[in-house]
Design a protein around this motif. Structure first.
Motif, PDB file in Angstrom:
ATOM      1  N   VAL A  70       0.613  -1.322  -0.216  1.00 49.99           N
ATOM      2  CA  VAL A  70      -0.399  -0.227  -0.023  1.00 49.99           C
ATOM      3  C   VAL A  70       0.690   0.954  -0.104  1.00 49.99           C
ATOM      4  N   ALA A  71       0.327   2.405  -1.193  1.00 51.98           N
ATOM      5  CA  ALA A  71       1.767   3.093  -1.001  1.00 51.98           C
ATOM      6  C   ALA A  71       0.566   4.789  -0.444  1.00 51.98           C
ATOM      7  N   LEU A  72       0.766   5.267   0.713  1.00 52.50           N
ATOM      8  CA  LEU A  72      -0.349   6.449   1.058  1.00 52.50           C
ATOM      9  C   LEU A  72       0.851   7.481   0.689  1.00 52.50           C
ATOM     10  N   ARG A  73      -0.147   8.424   0.935  1.00 48.14           N
ATOM     11  CA  ARG A  73       0.193  10.341   0.751  1.00 48.14           C
ATOM     12  C   ARG A  73      -0.995  10.777   0.691  1.00 48.14           C
ATOM     13  N   GLN A  74      -0.697  11.557   2.248  1.00 42.33           N
ATOM     14  CA  GLN A  74      -1.330  11.940   2.395  1.00 42.33           C
ATOM     15  C   GLN A  74      -1.041  13.848   2.886  1.00 42.33           C
ATOM     16  N   ILE A  75      -1.882  15.640   2.401  1.00 44.75           N
ATOM     17  CA  ILE A  75      -1.714  16.372   2.126  1.00 44.75           C
ATOM     18  C   ILE A  75      -2.242  16.991   3.348  1.00 44.75           C
ATOM     19  N   PRO A  76      -2.520  17.554   4.549  1.00 44.08           N
ATOM     20  CA  PRO A  76      -3.493  18.570   5.382  1.00 44.08           C
ATOM     21  C   PRO A  76      -4.213  19.498   4.797  1.00 44.08           C
ATOM     22  N   ALA A  77      -5.314  19.202   4.890  1.00 42.85           N
ATOM     23  CA  ALA A  77      -6.359  20.419   4.529  1.00 42.85           C
ATOM     24  C   ALA A  77      -6.896  21.017   5.762  1.00 42.85           C
ATOM     25  N   PRO A  78      -6.856  21.520   6.312  1.00 49.93           N
ATOM     26  CA  PRO A  78      -8.118  21.942   7.631  1.00 49.93           C
ATOM     27  C   PRO A  78      -8.612  22.227   7.692  1.00 49.93           C
ATOM     28  N   ASP A  79      -9.222  22.696   6.616  1.00 46.61           N
ATOM     29  CA  ASP A  79     -10.068  24.234   6.028  1.00 46.61           C
ATOM     30  C   ASP A  79     -11.519  23.041   5.718  1.00 46.61           C
ATOM     31  N   LYS A  81     -14.225  20.832   5.413  1.00 46.40           N
ATOM     32  CA  LYS A  81     -14.517  19.952   6.927  1.00 46.40           C
ATOM     33  C   LYS A  81     -15.468  19.049   6.887  1.00 46.40           C
ATOM     34  N   LEU A  82     -15.117  17.984   5.497  1.00 44.62           N
ATOM     35  CA  LEU A  82     -15.544  17.149   5.255  1.00 44.62           C
ATOM     36  C   LEU A  82     -14.146  16.048   5.992  1.00 44.62           C
ATOM     37  N   LEU A  83     -13.294  16.111   6.065  1.00 47.44           N
ATOM     38  CA  LEU A  83     -11.585  15.392   6.084  1.00 47.44           C
ATOM     39  C   LEU A  83     -10.726  16.630   6.081  1.00 47.44           C
ATOM     40  N   PRO A  84     -10.196  16.497   7.200  1.00 50.41           N
ATOM     41  CA  PRO A  84      -8.660  17.742   7.060  1.00 50.41           C
ATOM     42  C   PRO A  84      -7.327  17.021   6.403  1.00 50.41           C
ATOM     43  N   CYS A  85      -7.982  16.627   5.625  1.00 48.55           N
ATOM     44  CA  CYS A  85      -6.824  16.163   4.815  1.00 48.55           C
ATOM     45  C   CYS A  85      -7.088  15.881   3.713  1.00 48.55           C
ATOM     46  N   SER A  86      -6.592  15.787   2.119  1.00 43.34           N
ATOM     47  CA  SER A  86      -6.706  14.928   0.648  1.00 43.34           C
ATOM     48  C   SER A  86      -5.567  14.020   0.944  1.00 43.34           C
ATOM     49  N   TYR A  87      -5.406  12.908  -0.172  1.00 40.50           N
ATOM     50  CA  TYR A  87      -4.832  11.416  -0.053  1.00 40.50           C
ATOM     51  C   TYR A  87      -5.483  10.572  -1.458  1.00 40.50           C
ATOM     52  N   PHE A 103      -6.906   1.692  -6.036  1.00 38.98           N
ATOM     53  CA  PHE A 103      -6.626   3.151  -6.024  1.00 38.98           C
ATOM     54  C   PHE A 103      -7.962   3.719  -5.081  1.00 38.98           C
ATOM     55  N   SER A 104      -7.582   4.516  -3.936  1.00 36.20           N
ATOM     56  CA  SER A 104      -8.383   5.693  -3.834  1.00 36.20           C
ATOM     57  C   SER A 104      -8.078   7.127  -4.029  1.00 36.20           C
ATOM     58  N   ALA A 105      -8.588   8.000  -3.500  1.00 29.51           N
ATOM     59  CA  ALA A 105      -8.728   9.011  -3.553  1.00 29.51           C
ATOM     60  C   ALA A 105      -9.432  10.061  -3.393  1.00 29.51           C
ATOM     61  N   ALA A 148     -12.649   4.638   2.606  1.00 29.23           N
ATOM     62  CA  ALA A 148     -12.187   3.996   1.636  1.00 29.23           C
ATOM     63  C   ALA A 148     -11.277   2.617   1.995  1.00 29.23           C
ATOM     64  N   GLN A 149     -11.172   1.655   1.362  1.00 30.98           N
ATOM     65  CA  GLN A 149      -9.859   0.111   1.882  1.00 30.98           C
ATOM     66  C   GLN A 149      -8.451   0.711   1.762  1.00 30.98           C
ATOM     67  N   PHE A 150      -8.326   0.695   2.797  1.00 35.95           N
ATOM     68  CA  PHE A 150      -5.781   0.961   3.879  1.00 35.95           C
ATOM     69  C   PHE A 150      -6.714   2.474   4.384  1.00 35.95           C
ATOM     70  N   ALA A 151      -7.776   3.474   4.461  1.00 34.51           N
ATOM     71  CA  ALA A 151      -7.928   4.896   4.097  1.00 34.51           C
ATOM     72  C   ALA A 151      -7.279   4.894   6.193  1.00 34.51           C
TER      73      ALA A 151
END
Length: 416
Positions: A70-79, A81-87, A103-105, A148-151
């Motif tokens: 599993v390859a993970l990529r996470q970017i904070p998205a504090p603003d 309101k649905l989830l405080p990160c992108s991935y 994949f999931s995004a 999402a799978q592996f989220a």
């Protein structure tokens, strides 16, 4: 040392039970709470995070473990309101002649999942319900962006898991802020959850973190230990890196398409922008009628005559006026045209009060929220004017005072 304490954890009053570890002396309760707070902060603030995880599932009835890369990529998205990160999560099931991949995004209210030659898309503007927490049969569930799978391997969602465990009165937690594992100094958090009102263990979790960054190194779960359905899960984080957020651009659909061009070219059912539908086949759908029958059509199906598929919100403004204007325009056409009223709601009395008695050449469908999403119709009402070959010729979005004339002009062109 063992006891129940109530101290602030992530701005909430949480009951936490701390018990002695078998091998090491646990961190005292007061320091443990602060230690968990530091772990949560580190996980939620990881900037431009990338990692590769070996995810292993073992069960007594399986001769071999199931192993994913599993390859993970996470970017904070504090603003957000649905989830405080992108991935972006890219996974591969190994150990097979033909490895299974997917994949999931998620970013900015848009969620994508691909697996087994199927691409699913969810867009908040088109259908917000999929992103909201829900409760079915007494069981609570999260929105699609969290399931999402592996989220759950993402640092941000791992932080949420830890916080939920800390709030669970049936869970006993132990923190060892500085312990030696495999010859390396680590921070270890252990959680044991018991079945309600029983001493029997429901699940165990051991989470190992890097002492300096407090990012995850290894997760170990035992579900239903000692039972027929016992399952063990191990997640080994192998290549964690964090970077300067300035060098970590926000995720976009264009980036996702560039990364997975074959998936979007071969398995995308809709581009989810209604303005781009003209010239393309009408998306397939299967919806119930008011009388309980099922109306289905494939993207390759033809229509008997030019057809207007009108997507409506029964509670929305101008719905009645839109229906009247469409009927007025169709009645003045030089040829016969059919109308399919597709309501996003399912309250029969409300819908019948808008459409009136059934008319020749008209079909009324309900529960069409998914159709609205597949067509990218974020604004309703919307009319999709289709040719006999099944392709969308033109669209009309929203009510206007010249709607009947627009219906005549656009449908006449579609009928040529």
């Amino acid at each position: 040392m063992k006891g129940i304490i109530r101290l602030p954890l992530a701005a909430a009053a949480i009951a936490i039970a701390f018990a002695s570890a078998s091998a090491d002396n646990p961190t005292p309760p007061d320091n443990a709470v602060r230690g968990i707070e530091r772990i949560l902060t580190a996980l939620r603030s990881a900037q431009c995070y990338n990692d590769t995880v070996r995810f292993t599932v073992g069960m007594p009835q399986l001769s071999d473990d199931v192993v994913y890369e599993v390859a993970l990529r996470q970017i904070p998205a504090p603003d957000d309101k649905l989830l405080p990160c992108s991935y972006v999560i890219d996974w591969q099931l190994t150990g097979r002649d033909e490895p299974s991949r997917g994949f999931s995004a998620y970013f900015s209210g848009n969620h994508y999942r691909y697996s087994s030659r199927r691409l699913q898309e969810y867009h908040y503007e088109a259908d917000s319900m999929a992103f909201r927490p829900r409760e079915i049969g007494g069981l609570k569930g999260d929105g699609v962006q969290r399931t999402a799978q592996f989220a759950s391997l993402l640092p941000t969602l791992l932080a949420d898991e830890i916080e939920n465990l800390a709030k669970d009165p049936s869970c006993t937690m132990t923190l060892n802020a500085d312990t030696i594992i495999g010859g390396i100094s680590r921070t270890a958090l252990r959680a044991v959850r018991h079945l309600e009102g029983q001493e029997r263990t429901a699940s165990e979790a051991e989470m190992i973190f890097d002492c300096s960054t407090l990012l995850p190194v290894r997760l170990h779960y035992e579900n239903s230990p000692g039972t027929v359905s016992e399952q063990t899960v191990d997640a080994d984080y192998l290549t964690a890196t964090v970077g300067d957020p300035a060098g970590c651009p926000a995720l976009t659909e264009e980036q996702l398409i560039a990364t997975y061009p074959d998936v979007f070219a071969n398995y995308r059912r809709s581009n989810f922008r209604v303005e781009s539908l003209p010239g393309n086949p009408m998306p397939e759908f299967a919806l119930p009628t008011l009388t309980g029958e099922r109306y289905s059509r494939l993207a390759t199906d033809r229509f008997a005559s030019p057809t207007l598929i009108v997507v409506l919100d029964p509670e929305g403004g101008f719905t009645g006026q839109f229906i009247d204007a469409v009927r007025q325009g169709v009645a003045q056409l030089p040829f016969a045209a059919d109308i399919i009223w597709a309501f996003t709601g399912n309250h029969a009395d409300t819908i019948e009060s808008l459409t009136g008695p059934a008319r020749l050449g008209e079909t009324t469908l309900i529960s069409a929220r998914g159709l609205a999403r597949d067509c990218g119709a974020a604004t309703l009402p919307a009319a999709l004017i289709c040719r006999k070959d099944g392709r969308v010729a033109d669209i009309i979005v929203g009510f206007n005072n010249n709607l009947a004339a627009d219906v005549i002009q656009k449908t006449t062109v579609a009928g040529q």
